[in-house]
Design an enzyme around this catalytic site. Structure first.
Site, PDB file in Angstrom:
ATOM      1  N   GLU A  60       1.160  -1.115  -0.333  1.00  0.00           N
ATOM      2  CA  GLU A  60       0.342   0.385   0.233  1.00  0.00           C
ATOM      3  C   GLU A  60       0.848   1.364   0.349  1.00  0.00           C
ATOM      4  O   GLU A  60       1.170   2.502  -0.410  1.00  0.00           O
ATOM      5  CB  GLU A  60      -1.099   0.097   1.303  1.00  0.00           C
ATOM      6  CG  GLU A  60      -1.335  -1.244   0.790  1.00  0.00           C
ATOM      7  CD  GLU A  60      -1.620  -2.491   1.554  1.00  0.00           C
ATOM      8  OE1 GLU A  60      -2.328  -2.898   1.867  1.00  0.00           O
ATOM      9  OE2 GLU A  60       0.082  -2.523   2.298  1.00  0.00           O
ATOM     10  N   GLU A 313      14.155  -3.700  -2.588  1.00  0.00           N
ATOM     11  CA  GLU A 313      14.084  -3.585  -4.501  1.00  0.00           C
ATOM     12  C   GLU A 313      13.903  -4.600  -5.113  1.00  0.00           C
ATOM     13  O   GLU A 313      14.537  -4.955  -5.654  1.00  0.00           O
ATOM     14  CB  GLU A 313      15.653  -3.949  -3.421  1.00  0.00           C
ATOM     15  CG  GLU A 313      17.020  -3.367  -2.769  1.00  0.00           C
ATOM     16  CD  GLU A 313      18.498  -3.960  -3.981  1.00  0.00           C
ATOM     17  OE1 GLU A 313      19.216  -3.202  -2.963  1.00  0.00           O
ATOM     18  OE2 GLU A 313      18.783  -4.841  -3.781  1.00  0.00           O
ATOM     19  N   LEU A 338       0.572  -7.690 -10.016  1.00  0.00           N
ATOM     20  CA  LEU A 338       1.154  -7.945 -11.119  1.00  0.00           C
ATOM     21  C   LEU A 338       1.193  -6.506 -11.685  1.00  0.00           C
ATOM     22  O   LEU A 338       2.212  -7.175 -13.674  1.00  0.00           O
ATOM     23  CB  LEU A 338       0.373  -8.998 -11.801  1.00  0.00           C
ATOM     24  CG  LEU A 338      -0.461  -8.614 -12.384  1.00  0.00           C
ATOM     25  CD1 LEU A 338      -0.741  -7.489 -14.036  1.00  0.00           C
ATOM     26  CD2 LEU A 338      -1.450  -9.746 -13.380  1.00  0.00           C
ATOM     27  N   ILE A 339       1.156  -5.274 -12.204  1.00  0.00           N
ATOM     28  CA  ILE A 339       1.357  -4.626 -12.363  1.00  0.00           C
ATOM     29  C   ILE A 339       2.420  -3.974 -12.353  1.00  0.00           C
ATOM     30  O   ILE A 339       3.122  -3.334 -13.622  1.00  0.00           O
ATOM     31  CB  ILE A 339       0.536  -3.297 -12.071  1.00  0.00           C
ATOM     32  CG1 ILE A 339      -0.759  -3.428 -11.815  1.00  0.00           C
ATOM     33  CG2 ILE A 339       0.984  -1.816 -12.244  1.00  0.00           C
ATOM     34  CD1 ILE A 339      -1.971  -2.370 -11.129  1.00  0.00           C
TER      35      ILE A 339
END
Length: 424
Positions: A60, A313, A338-339
């Protein structure tokens, strides 16, 4: 119902604090800043022009980055108080938003006892409360209503399963939903489900996660990591959850993959890094840890698994791979975002359990940038086929990139909706 809920919080509080202390053995951050969790802030004066944004944890917080940047640009006299529930979320926020200096202050969200959120509101005097994605706290919302603070649920998503759970809580959640001033939903389906809870004002803005800009530093780290790996094909299994790594490692050991494939595993929760390393070793696989790589080091030719055991990372890991599997989806856990790999032009593989991200998964698959795999063996078979077909790999990556670009724009739509409640 809210009084019973409040009583339950007070009765449970000793257990909650004991759990914090125990979790602190693995993550020391859980033993810090307890005063904030209990609504204790001291007496120092605070500026009146404050926007409060709550991002529970890492996902978030990262998703909120374009919104926070846009809020500070649109309201130049305001600062943001950014709250979290987890130390990893707080650490991520510290890294992402150091660029804003004193205009962004971090704190833990106080426990939802009623008195503690009220103390937070009195201390920080926010002009608006923005909750990211799925956060609905009955007493927090009640105290915002009581103090005249509008409540916005931004980038909101609500699965059918979560709707059912909320409806089972009856009047408690219904009253809280009616206390939300505005919901900016990711999809029309999310909006429809939110309305079923009783929220009056709902707009569809899309997902802010599509607007995340990949940091140049992350791309540089990814380029360095790729150089340390060399020319070997890299299959990344990102944000894996407990129970998934054994399935992945079992399938990896019996799969017909190219002999030099490197499996890069990045567990979602940092407290599991050591556990996953032991799992890799029990499978008889040679492993290195990302944290053990110095700037001039290379991943050894004999290494079969590289363990991504660093925080902040994920973009670098995506940049360094050839093909990405997004975890939380091999088991019924709802999937993950998955963006990010799509935005980096990486072919995306995802398991069958994606109910938390159902529409975006369907759209990515329809666009040709992602593929559904039934289980870990199918994951390895699909990855093997892609890694041995450079043209197909590149084409799928381009489709993923186009899919991500097509859905950008949620941030300005969300800002426009917020401006109806908080004039500039």
């Amino acid at each position: 119902m809210r009084l019973l809920y409040t009583l339950a919080w007070w009765l449970a509080l000793p257990l909650v604090l004991a759990r914090l202390w125990l979790r602190g053995r693995q993550e020391p951050g859980y033993r810090q800043h307890w005063g904030e969790r209990l609504g204790c802030y001291g007496r120092q004066p605070t500026p009146a022009d404050t926007i409060w944004l709550h991002a529970v944890s890492v996902g978030e917080t990262r998703a909120a980055e374009p919104l926070i940047d846009a809020l500070l640009a649109a309201w130049p006299v305001c600062r943001i108080v950014l709250t979290h529930m987890t130390p990893t979320g707080r650490a991520t926020g510290k890294t992402l938003f150091a660029k804003h200096g004193a205009r962004l202050v971090q704190s833990y969200l106080p426990y939802d006892t009623g008195a503690m959120p009220a103390s937070f509101i009195r201390h920080f005097a926010p002009r608006i409360c923005i909750l990211m994605e799925t956060e609905v706290w009955p007493n927090l919302i009640h105290q915002c209503n009581r103090h005249g603070v509008p409540v916005v649920l931004a980038n909101a998503r609500l699965s059918q399963r979560s709707l059912g759970k909320a409806q089972r809580l009856g009047k408690l959640i219904a009253d809280a939903a009616r206390g939300i001033t505005l919901v900016a939903a990711q999809t029309q389906d999310d909006a429809d489900r939110v309305r079923q809870l009783g929220v009056q004002e709902v707009v569809v803005t899309g997902s802010i996660k599509f607007d995340v800009v990949v940091p140049e530093a992350a791309l540089a780290t990814g380029s360095w990591l790729r150089g340390a790996i060399g020319t070997r094909p890299v299959l990344l299994c990102a944000s894996t959850r407990e129970g998934e790594e054994p399935l992945i490692l079992d399938a990896f050991t019996r799969a017909s993959l190219p002999a030099n494939v490197l499996l890069l595993i990045v567990p979602r929760h940092p407290q599991r890094f050591d556990e996953v390393e032991k799992l890799v070793l029990t499978h008889g696989l040679a492993v290195q840890r990302r944290s053990g790589l110095a700037q001039d080091d290379a991943v050894a030719a004999g290494t079969q698994v590289l363990l991504g055991d660093t925080m902040g990372e994920m973009f670098a890991y995506y940049a360094a791979c050839d093909c990405a599997f997004v975890g939380g989806s091999l088991l019924p856990l709802g999937g993950q975002n998955l963006i990010e790999p799509a935005a980096l032009g990486k072919p995306v593989l995802i398991g069958p359990h994606t109910f938390n991200f159902a529409l975006v998964t369907e759209q990515a698959i329809a666009a040709g940038g992602a593929a559904l795999v039934a289980d870990a063996d199918a994951l390895m078979a699909q990855a093997s086929a892609l890694l041995q077909d450079p043209a197909r790999l590149a084409a799928m990556g381009q489709k993923a990139l186009a899919f991500a670009a097509q859905h950008r724009g949620a941030t300005p739509r969300t800002i426009a909706a917020i401006k109806t409640l908080l004039p500039v």
